[in-house]
Design an enzyme around this catalytic site. Structure first.
Site, PDB file in Angstrom:
ATOM      1  N   CYS A   9       0.740  -1.182   0.042  1.00 25.81           N
ATOM      2  CA  CYS A   9      -0.032  -0.053  -0.110  1.00 25.81           C
ATOM      3  C   CYS A   9       0.748   1.270  -0.007  1.00 25.81           C
ATOM      4  O   CYS A   9       2.000   1.128   0.079  1.00 25.81           O
ATOM      5  CB  CYS A   9      -0.900   0.084   1.253  1.00 25.81           C
ATOM      6  N   GLY A  35      -0.374   0.460  -5.122  1.00 21.60           N
ATOM      7  CA  GLY A  35      -1.690   0.017  -4.788  1.00 21.60           C
ATOM      8  C   GLY A  35      -2.694   0.432  -5.742  1.00 21.60           C
ATOM      9  O   GLY A  35      -3.005   1.693  -5.890  1.00 21.60           O
ATOM     10  N   ASN A 109       0.692   0.511   5.887  1.00 19.13           N
ATOM     11  CA  ASN A 109       1.275  -0.254   4.863  1.00 19.13           C
ATOM     12  C   ASN A 109       2.099  -1.320   5.408  1.00 19.13           C
ATOM     13  O   ASN A 109       2.943  -0.811   6.554  1.00 19.13           O
ATOM     14  CB  ASN A 109       2.171   1.010   4.048  1.00 19.13           C
ATOM     15  N   GLY A 110       2.260  -2.181   5.176  1.00 21.16           N
ATOM     16  CA  GLY A 110       2.818  -3.449   5.552  1.00 21.16           C
ATOM     17  C   GLY A 110       1.699  -4.813   5.933  1.00 21.16           C
ATOM     18  O   GLY A 110       0.824  -4.747   5.697  1.00 21.16           O
ATOM     19  N   CYS A 244      13.104  -3.407   3.873  1.00 21.71           N
ATOM     20  CA  CYS A 244      12.566  -4.477   2.786  1.00 21.71           C
ATOM     21  C   CYS A 244      13.298  -4.104   1.318  1.00 21.71           C
ATOM     22  O   CYS A 244      13.286  -2.957   0.777  1.00 21.71           O
ATOM     23  CB  CYS A 244      11.445  -4.271   2.236  1.00 21.71           C
ATOM     24  N   TYR A 250      12.293  -3.633  -6.919  1.00 24.66           N
ATOM     25  CA  TYR A 250      11.203  -3.224  -8.001  1.00 24.66           C
ATOM     26  C   TYR A 250       9.816  -2.349  -7.346  1.00 24.66           C
ATOM     27  O   TYR A 250       9.421  -1.734  -8.266  1.00 24.66           O
ATOM     28  CB  TYR A 250      10.365  -4.774  -8.113  1.00 24.66           C
ATOM     29  N   SER A 291       9.956  -1.883 -15.207  1.00 24.62           N
ATOM     30  CA  SER A 291      10.356  -2.483 -14.099  1.00 24.62           C
ATOM     31  C   SER A 291      12.213  -2.727 -14.491  1.00 24.62           C
ATOM     32  O   SER A 291      12.777  -2.840 -13.480  1.00 24.62           O
ATOM     33  CB  SER A 291       9.937  -3.926 -13.647  1.00 24.62           C
ATOM     34  N   ASP A 353      15.433  -7.556 -16.546  1.00 23.51           N
ATOM     35  CA  ASP A 353      14.234  -7.404 -15.809  1.00 23.51           C
ATOM     36  C   ASP A 353      14.756  -7.369 -14.050  1.00 23.51           C
ATOM     37  O   ASP A 353      15.644  -7.699 -13.958  1.00 23.51           O
ATOM     38  CB  ASP A 353      13.514  -8.300 -16.066  1.00 23.51           C
ATOM     39  N   ASP A 354      13.940  -6.944 -13.437  1.00 25.14           N
ATOM     40  CA  ASP A 354      14.024  -6.821 -11.996  1.00 25.14           C
ATOM     41  C   ASP A 354      13.996  -8.286 -11.167  1.00 25.14           C
ATOM     42  O   ASP A 354      14.712  -8.635 -10.379  1.00 25.14           O
ATOM     43  CB  ASP A 354      13.212  -5.790 -11.281  1.00 25.14           C
ATOM     44  N   CYS A 390       6.762 -13.729   1.295  1.00 28.46           N
ATOM     45  CA  CYS A 390       6.871 -12.511   2.172  1.00 28.46           C
ATOM     46  C   CYS A 390       5.897 -12.403   3.099  1.00 28.46           C
ATOM     47  O   CYS A 390       4.650 -12.562   2.638  1.00 28.46           O
ATOM     48  CB  CYS A 390       6.860 -11.088   1.225  1.00 28.46           C
ATOM     49  N   CYS A 441      16.054  -6.721   4.975  1.00 37.65           N
ATOM     50  CA  CYS A 441      15.277  -7.822   5.097  1.00 37.65           C
ATOM     51  C   CYS A 441      15.465  -8.451   3.591  1.00 37.65           C
ATOM     52  O   CYS A 441      14.987  -7.840   2.616  1.00 37.65           O
ATOM     53  CB  CYS A 441      13.737  -7.740   5.409  1.00 37.65           C
ATOM     54  N   CYS A 444      12.981 -12.985   1.268  1.00 38.38           N
ATOM     55  CA  CYS A 444      12.202 -13.781  -0.100  1.00 38.38           C
ATOM     56  C   CYS A 444      13.383 -14.449  -0.842  1.00 38.38           C
ATOM     57  O   CYS A 444      13.201 -15.204  -1.800  1.00 38.38           O
ATOM     58  CB  CYS A 444      11.564 -12.685  -0.987  1.00 38.38           C
TER      59      CYS A 444
HETATM   60  P1  AMP Z   1       6.563 -13.311 -14.145  1.00 36.17           P
HETATM   61  O1  AMP Z   1       7.373 -13.598 -15.316  1.00 36.17           O
HETATM   62  O2  AMP Z   1       5.179 -13.748 -14.310  1.00 36.17           O
HETATM   63  O3  AMP Z   1       7.069 -14.038 -12.691  1.00 36.17           O
HETATM   64  O4  AMP Z   1       6.486 -11.682 -13.870  1.00 36.17           O
HETATM   65  C1  AMP Z   1       7.781 -10.891 -13.746  1.00 36.17           C
HETATM   66  C2  AMP Z   1       7.329  -9.533 -13.868  1.00 36.17           C
HETATM   67  O5  AMP Z   1       6.583  -9.154 -12.516  1.00 36.17           O
HETATM   68  C3  AMP Z   1       8.569  -8.780 -13.614  1.00 36.17           C
HETATM   69  O6  AMP Z   1       8.710  -7.882 -14.897  1.00 36.17           O
HETATM   70  C4  AMP Z   1       8.402  -7.955 -12.447  1.00 36.17           C
HETATM   71  O7  AMP Z   1       8.777  -6.627 -12.331  1.00 36.17           O
HETATM   72  C5  AMP Z   1       7.065  -8.029 -12.026  1.00 36.17           C
HETATM   73  N1  AMP Z   1       6.762  -8.132 -10.640  1.00 36.17           N
HETATM   74  C6  AMP Z   1       7.811  -8.513  -9.518  1.00 36.17           C
HETATM   75  N2  AMP Z   1       6.980  -8.254  -8.221  1.00 36.17           N
HETATM   76  C7  AMP Z   1       5.861  -7.982  -8.597  1.00 36.17           C
HETATM   77  C8  AMP Z   1       4.764  -7.784  -7.654  1.00 36.17           C
HETATM   78  N3  AMP Z   1       4.950  -8.263  -6.268  1.00 36.17           N
HETATM   79  N4  AMP Z   1       3.701  -7.567  -8.377  1.00 36.17           N
HETATM   80  C9  AMP Z   1       3.620  -7.318  -9.131  1.00 36.17           C
HETATM   81  N5  AMP Z   1       4.482  -7.506 -10.547  1.00 36.17           N
HETATM   82  C10 AMP Z   1       5.735  -7.856 -10.147  1.00 36.17           C
END
Ligand code: AMP
Length: 466
Positions: A9, A35, A109-110, A244, A250, A291, A353-354, A390, A441, A444
């Site tokens: 949030c 959110g 938030n949390g 976190c 991300y 991302s 990607d992240d 998490c 933390c 994950c």
């Molecule tokens: P997937 O390949 O379906 O695991 O999706 C990966 C993508 O989801 C990446 O581009 C991330 O940036 C994005 N992502 C990572 N964590 C979350 C999250 N908690 N909620 C929404 N998107 C996320």
């Protein structure tokens, strides 16, 4: 753990400004990435609390008429995302209650890790809960008959809570910001025309023209009232810090300061380290927008491989995770990102990607690149594999849905149809942030939970084999 308990949030609050309602609206707007399911605002001019909450996006819920109706000079706002089970208006925040001492609103938030236990205790004594959020526990604790002074009562209530909580609390006479003793979630303070402002991320301060002052410290309570500002610490003893790290990887916006440093800078540095840890001969670095943008830039700088935009993002589609079903998520992939064929055709690509969570969307994106004629696809991820749930406020799916909990890196590579796949090491991640390594933390990735996770979470932990 019930899916309802997991939410992330965003918070925004301002005390004593003639345009408090509009500033809060824009502050919430800039925190919309935290959110998108519901949003709410609660305001006061010193007598009663006025509130409006709705399902959907800030811009949809807060029409001109609604904002005019909220009018007052003190306001707190909340944007919320949770999983489908709890996607109801009752759970939208700020939560607003009337109790013996008057009206009280809370934005949280949390995620609390002992809410089930506390709720059971209250229910055994006849308390009736109106929502399925863990945040309501905080209201019930505050509404207990105060056998002590107001500060001591608040301290007593906060000491009952375990887990992650950044809070904004509003009464007709006070606005209060609180951060849990570990500092899991961010919360910062700024000032606008002399009026104090609090926000989850500093991007919200920028957007309203407020000056960033500082973070709310872990374990700190900051109160604003007609008597000015005061602050004190509530924990009995200092606790281990546990910021976190996924906020940096991300979740937060790159234009924010989080845990005292620039998210963009951290992500650039993650990308640079990723390039040093996992180099690969290639023609182009391609970010997954948005991302992967900052980490891809870092990778490109460090590797000297030019970066180009190989994907175009449709900004009118929400985050693909937000779609309630797997089917909706899969079809959302192409809708959200399209490939620029001219850029990728015949090229050896480093796709940055992240994170990979379920692998669903990543798989779809790799397919799009292959269809467009990419010659080689090397995926680089700017954090380690996420293999553990998490419990402190980031919505990751059940462990069995986390692809890294089920498969090795090589298996994921094959599953995603990649030429190579590599993740940043945990040490590389922790070397890219400026607080000491043990201040974060990383549960994950590592399965090491800073705050012991008890009660109904145990089953999930078992499932995730940690
Ligand atoms: P997937 O390949 O379906 O695991 O999706 C990966 C993508 O989801 C990446 O581009 C991330 O940036 C994005 N992502 C990572 N964590 C979350 C999250 N908690 N909620 C929404 N998107 C996320």
């Amino acid at each position: 753990m019930s899916r309802e308990a997991r939410e992330f949030c965003g918070l925004f609050g301002i005390y004593g400004h003639p345009e408090a309602v509009h500033k809060t609206f824009y502050g919430m707007y800039s925190l919309q990435h935290r959110g998108q399911e519901s949003a709410g605002m609660c305001t006061t001019a010193g007598q009663t609390l006025l509130a409006h909450r709705g399902m959907g996006l800030v811009g949809e819920i807060f029409t001109r008429d609604v904002l005019e109706g909220l009018r007052n000079p003190v306001a707190i706002g909340h944007v919320r995302y949770s999983t489908t089970g709890s996607s109801t208006i009752q759970n939208a925040q700020p939560l607003l209650f009337n109790y013996a001492a008057g009206p009280l609103a809370i934005a949280h938030n949390g995620n609390l890790v002992n809410s089930g236990h506390l709720r059971k205790q209250f229910e055994a004594r006849g308390s009736i809960f109106q929502t399925s959020t863990d945040s309501e526990i905080i209201m019930h604790l505050l509404a207990q008959p105060a056998e002590r002074g107001a500060d001591e009562h608040l301290i007593w209530a906060l000491r009952q809570l375990r887990g992650a909580f950044s809070l904004l609390i509003l009464t007709p006479s006070r606005m209060i910001a609180v951060r849990d003793a570990h500092g899991f979630r961010p919360l910062c303070v700024g000032v606008l025309d002399g009026a104090p402002v609090a926000a989850s991320e500093s991007c919200a301060l920028d957007i309203v023209g407020a000056k960033y002052l500082r973070e709310v410290k872990p374990g700190e309570v900051v109160e604003w009232s007609a008597n000015g500002e005061r602050s004190f610490l509530f924990p009995e003893k200092p606790e281990v810090p546990a910021h976190c790290i996924f906020e940096h990887v991300y979740f937060a916006r790159p234009d924010s300061l989080v845990f005292g440093e620039s998210v963009h800078r951290v992500r650039m540095s993650l990308g640079e380290r990723l390039a040093r840890e996992h180099p690969v001969p290639a023609d182009l670095v391609i970010p997954i927008p948005d991302s992967g943008n900052d980490a891809a830039l870092g990778y490109s700088h460090a590797s000297k491989i030019p970066m180009e935009h190989g994907f175009v993002r449709n900004h009118y589609v929400g985050r693909t995770f937000i779609q309630p079903t797997q089917g909706a998520r899969v079809s959302g992939v192409g809708l959200k990102l399209n490939v620029i064929g001219e850029v990728v055709r015949g090229k050896r690509l480093v796709v940055v990607d992240d994170s990979i969570i379920r692998g669903t969307t990543s798989r779809g994106r790799v397919r799009l690149l292959r269809q467009a004629g990419a010659k080689e696809i090397h995926m680089r991820i700017s954090c380690p594999p996420i293999a553990h749930p998490c419990f402190y406020g980031i919505d990751f799916p059940n462990p069995e849905e986390l692809v890294a909990a089920r498969m090795s890196v090589e298996e994921i590579r094959r599953h995603l149809d990649l030429d190579s796949l590599a993740y940043l090491s945990l040490d590389g991640l922790l070397s890219s942030v400026s607080n000491p390594k043990d201040h974060y933390c990383t549960a994950c990735y590592s399965g090491q939970y800073r705050v012991p996770v008890t009660e109904k979470f145990t089953k999930l932990l078992h499932e995730s084999k940690c």
